[in-house]
Design a protein around this motif. Sequence first.
Motif, short mmCIF file in Angstrom:
data_model
loop_
_atom_site.label_atom_id
_atom_site.label_comp_id
_atom_site.label_asym_id
_atom_site.label_seq_id
_atom_site.Cartn_x
_atom_site.Cartn_y
_atom_site.Cartn_z
N ASP A 267 0.83 -1.21 0.00
CA ASP A 267 0.00 0.00 0.00
C ASP A 267 0.86 1.26 0.00
OD1 ASP A 267 -2.62 -1.37 2.19
OD2 ASP A 267 -2.22 -1.56 0.01
N ILE A 269 3.88 1.50 -1.07
CA ILE A 269 4.53 1.61 -2.39
C ILE A 269 3.58 2.27 -3.37
CG2 ILE A 269 5.31 0.28 -4.39
CD1 ILE A 269 6.58 -1.70 -2.44
N ASP A 270 2.32 1.82 -3.36
CA ASP A 270 1.34 2.41 -4.27
C ASP A 270 1.18 3.89 -4.02
OD1 ASP A 270 -0.90 -0.50 -4.25
OD2 ASP A 270 0.94 -0.05 -5.37
N LEU A 272 3.35 5.92 -2.72
CA LEU A 272 4.56 6.62 -3.17
C LEU A 272 4.55 6.81 -4.67
CD1 LEU A 272 7.31 7.67 -1.85
CD2 LEU A 272 8.31 5.68 -2.97
N MET A 273 4.20 5.77 -5.38
CA MET A 273 4.17 5.83 -6.85
C MET A 273 3.16 6.88 -7.30
SD MET A 273 6.33 4.11 -8.62
CE MET A 273 5.56 4.24 -10.23
N LEU A 276 4.71 10.17 -6.96
CA LEU A 276 5.74 10.42 -7.97
C LEU A 276 5.13 10.71 -9.34
CD1 LEU A 276 8.35 7.69 -6.95
CD2 LEU A 276 8.62 10.17 -6.77
N VAL A 277 3.94 10.18 -9.59
CA VAL A 277 3.28 10.44 -10.88
C VAL A 277 2.74 11.87 -10.92
CG1 VAL A 277 1.33 9.72 -12.35
CG2 VAL A 277 2.78 8.01 -11.30
N GLU A 278 2.67 12.52 -9.75
CA GLU A 278 2.19 13.91 -9.71
C GLU A 278 3.31 14.80 -9.19
OE1 GLU A 278 -1.19 13.65 -7.15
OE2 GLU A 278 -2.31 12.40 -8.55
#
Lengths: 632, 155
Positions: A267, A269-270, A272-273, A276-278
């Motif tokens: 969770d 990790i999700d 964080l990703m 990072l996408v924003e």
Amino acid sequence: MEISILGWKSFGLRCPDISLDLAAGGKLDSIALVQMPNGTGKTTTLELIKACLDGSAERWGRGKVLGFQRKHNRVHEGSFALNIKLDDDRLTIEIAFDFQEGCCGYRTSKASEGGVRDGWKIPVDLRAYCTEQFINLVVFDGELAGRLLDRKQTEAEKAIDALCDLDFLIEGIPAWADSLWRDAKREGALSDIEISRIKKSIDEVQEQKEKLEHKLQTAQRALEEGKSKRQDLENQRSTELEKHEELKKNHEYAEREHRQAKQRLDDSIDQLMTKLVEPASTFIKIGNSLAALKEGLDKARLPEVSSRQFFEEIVEQDCCICGTPFNDQMRGHVREQMGQYLSSETTSVLNVMKDSIVKAVSPNGPEVVEFEMVLSHMKSALQDSYKASQRASQAKSHYSGPGAEEMRGIEQKIGQLTGQIEAAERMVEQLAPKLQSVKSRQDALDEQLAEAQDAKRLKQKVSKLKQICSDAVGLVRDNVKGKMLDDCNKMLPLILKDNPVQLKRIEGAVQLADQDNASVGQTLAVGYVFLARLFAYATHNFPFVVDSPVGSLDNSVREQIGRLIPSLGRQFVAFTISSERTGFVPGLEGAAGDGIAFLTIQRSDRDLNQAALLWGREAFYTFHSDKEEGDV
Amino acid sequence: MFKRSEEHARFFKELSKDKRVFQMEFDLWYLCFLVGVTKGRREGLTKAVDMIGYFPGRYSAQEGVLLAMLLRAELSAKGVGLEDRTAVQSVVDHLIDPATRPPLTSAGFRAFNEYAAGGYEILREKLMGEPPREPSTFLVSYSEVMNQTVDEARY
């Protein structure tokens, strides 16, 4: 087709100017004796007759052409025209000389077609015979007959080759096939050594491939077996656990803890990703820099043309830019109409970009704090997951109570198998691309070999073709020789009644059954008979045009030859000098009767460039002028 | 077309097996781009392999922001100030093609790919050339790199 020489005309050349018509008397005799002493252009005339028949003047160089020019009172142009009878039609082939340019060209006319055409236009069905090789058998000197029987020469076989146009099979096709092979070699056709080298490489690569395939299969088998065994052990573990409640409880607790820690890690990790996408909202500096970019673009009034943003900003104001106060109705109208003024596509891209920045950069500042929290949470979840994993492993290795021994054993085996499975997976991953690479190399070599073998097959085909041509030549020669032998042997006793001879074989030269004892006359007669029989195989009936038919032979032989000529069955035009009259002409007259045209040509006393032509037997016999000025 | 190098693929091979975290090739490519464009580092692409021709999935909503980051990096690299409208318009025209989706010229795609290659080089250096195996440990390292890169960025 019956082909006969009707006559010729010559002008402006080194031989005297003449217009000669062999049918001047109203009929064309089958035998014409043209007496031309030395120096009257006999050799030149024969050469030009030959050139008219074989088209060789097209290949004459400047030196050759100028050699035909008169020595005295030179003119710039000259010509030689040969008149030929083709069955009932007439063909004139003319060689026109331009001595200034040093060149010559043909002109051809056919009575049935009318007009004169530039070029050597022999009728199509004659062309195969109008080659230099064949015409040498039509226009020849008297010594040819003797050379046909000269064992040191191969004139007889050459004569057969010329008649059957075997040059195409002897030279033409083999040369073409060789050129194909040379071209293929230039393009990379390979020798046997190269083919062997490629085959060896293929064998090596095949061996490599087999080894890799074996290794891969072993690894895949190990992987499958490992997974299967692990599954069995896990089933066994489950079964064992069912037997022992305490163990099961501890195991399930450790597994659940581990699962939960893993889930928390996943969770985080999700999360964080997602951050990072924003990036604009995640990192303050990035957000600020993009906001500055947007502001800068606005200040620079980029994009240039009005955007939706511009109109939105205007209608939000109390007054329009012209100063008129806005009411709701006006605002609605502007919003309705602004579509007419919206920007080009590039503009819209920039505006979308600016809109994205505005949306992404929160007015309260980027959520960098939240990012740090998410990162920290993830680090913590990672640690927790690691610890939970460790605890789960420990729990498995420290089972206690009933069934613990078995469980520890099972877990140990599972651990080992997992290691083996991972190793097998890595092996499979490494080997698969290597195997693919080797297969690609094998395909490339197979293709290379196929190309090389194609080239080798080409070479074999070339050799085969040449062999076929050679065999065909041999067959044709044997066939024709066989028939010639029979024909000549049937004819010879009829012609040489007193001294018959027989042919034994035709190998290079004509060989007589008893050659050592054959006389000069017999030998020469055989030569003429051979030629006559040979020409009988030709589709068309060609004349013989012979220079000095009896030459230096003694009188008895001359007489024999003279008697022979009428039986050859074709037009015979002989160029003689006065010394050949004795023996030959009486023999000829004895066999031909009055079917002989007698002509005597000499240079005119008034003009050496002009010929004086005398018709008739008397003039022929009484002419004495044998001037030894050398042949012209 | 967005592209990555064969070396990039080999380096992230273990990570890309975890389809739960990195569902697409583009995920790892994007992370490299983020580092590269923030740092302003472009690297040429050798043995490039085509990936995808558009911003996939969750990245499509970020298209405007990513284009803006690219434009900002290129303006900075070329030393073009925002007050120089003509020069800015020139850089925009060089990168943007409104007739295509995404609105990128071939130069625009090349810039994206080369910033991603630059970011890959930075990550590889930071990880001492050791290919990462676990997404979680990689992302921790990555975040530290990204934080450092942002801190060092001269905007």
